[in-house]
Scaffold this motif. Sequence first.
Motif, PDB file in Angstrom:
ATOM      1  N   CYS A  92      42.373 -19.301 -18.244  1.00  0.00           N
ATOM      2  CA  CYS A  92      42.512 -20.348 -19.250  1.00  0.00           C
ATOM      3  C   CYS A  92      43.239 -21.556 -18.680  1.00  0.00           C
ATOM      4  O   CYS A  92      42.886 -22.707 -18.990  1.00  0.00           O
ATOM      5  N   VAL A  96      41.424 -25.237 -18.969  1.00  0.00           N
ATOM      6  CA  VAL A  96      41.924 -26.370 -19.756  1.00  0.00           C
ATOM      7  C   VAL A  96      42.513 -27.465 -18.868  1.00  0.00           C
ATOM      8  O   VAL A  96      42.474 -28.650 -19.233  1.00  0.00           O
ATOM      9  N   TYR A 161      45.241 -30.812 -23.618  1.00  0.00           N
ATOM     10  CA  TYR A 161      44.708 -29.810 -22.689  1.00  0.00           C
ATOM     11  C   TYR A 161      45.720 -29.527 -21.569  1.00  0.00           C
ATOM     12  O   TYR A 161      45.926 -28.363 -21.179  1.00  0.00           O
TER      13      TYR A 161
END
Length: 311
Positions: A92, A96, A161
């Motif tokens: 992840c 991101v 993000y």
Amino acid sequence: MSSNHSAPLAATLPKPSSPLVAICLLLVAMLSLQGGAALAKSLFPIVGPQGVTALRLGMGAIILLFYFRPWRLKISGGNFRALLIYGLALGCMNYVFYLSLRTVPLGIAVALEFTGPLAVAMFSSRRAIDFLWVILVVAGLYFLLPIGHGVSDVDLLGACYALIAGACWAVYIIFGKKAGSSYGPGTAALGSMIGALIFFPVGMIQAESSIFSMAVLPLGLAIALLSSAMPYSLEMMALTRLPAKTFGTLMSLEPAIAALSGIIFLGEELKAMQWLALAAIVVASAGSTLTMQRKAKIVPVEIKNTADRPS
């Protein structure tokens, strides 16, 4: 990111002849890491950030699996739950972070991402002086984020993000430490494999064009080498000659090096106020490392090691 899996590798590498050489190796490692991030961003027009994520995670996992060969390691009471969370956080974090680079300059994205390990360091200490570093981080964020003061023109979604990537980095540190106590030097390879198994197909499906073309694959390999193999090896060599606090303090320069990499390789520009905000985060990172108590639960090396992160 955790130093738990670094000892066997460090033992096989030659020790630099002097602290100065070790410092140079560490600077080269950071330059390699940020050069890899700049190269990754240059691929966005071809395959998009999702495609770059797939390449980075897939090839990075293969490199680490062949290097560490975790199937040959002795595993003591495997903490699979911690390993799974560690791998999810790794994947992840890459996903991101590259999404943030689509609209945010490299230096600012790295500075925002640094808030994750900074939070881990500060919450593990909770001393009076840490309020100073918190104030510096808050000041830096105030002038980096578009929150209505009319100074920053950073894209809000991209900034979010980057902050999510920082939160993933914090989770990565905490659970990497737990998983490392069971899986030792194989933690990085196993975590990378988990992250790749989840996010490689996601990135491949969302890629703007095929990631398997011969025009793209060599660049993907270069990104994996620049962002994983080279900086990790050089950092381990530097660690054999540098005290942990010196290592962690020097690694705090990474947002500044990322900003310079963005200027040189991507033609990005930062405003004076953004440079000051970035400097505040660098000082907070270095300060939290220098003032960290020896018995803190998370040591500087575990916070700053960059083996598997994208920037």
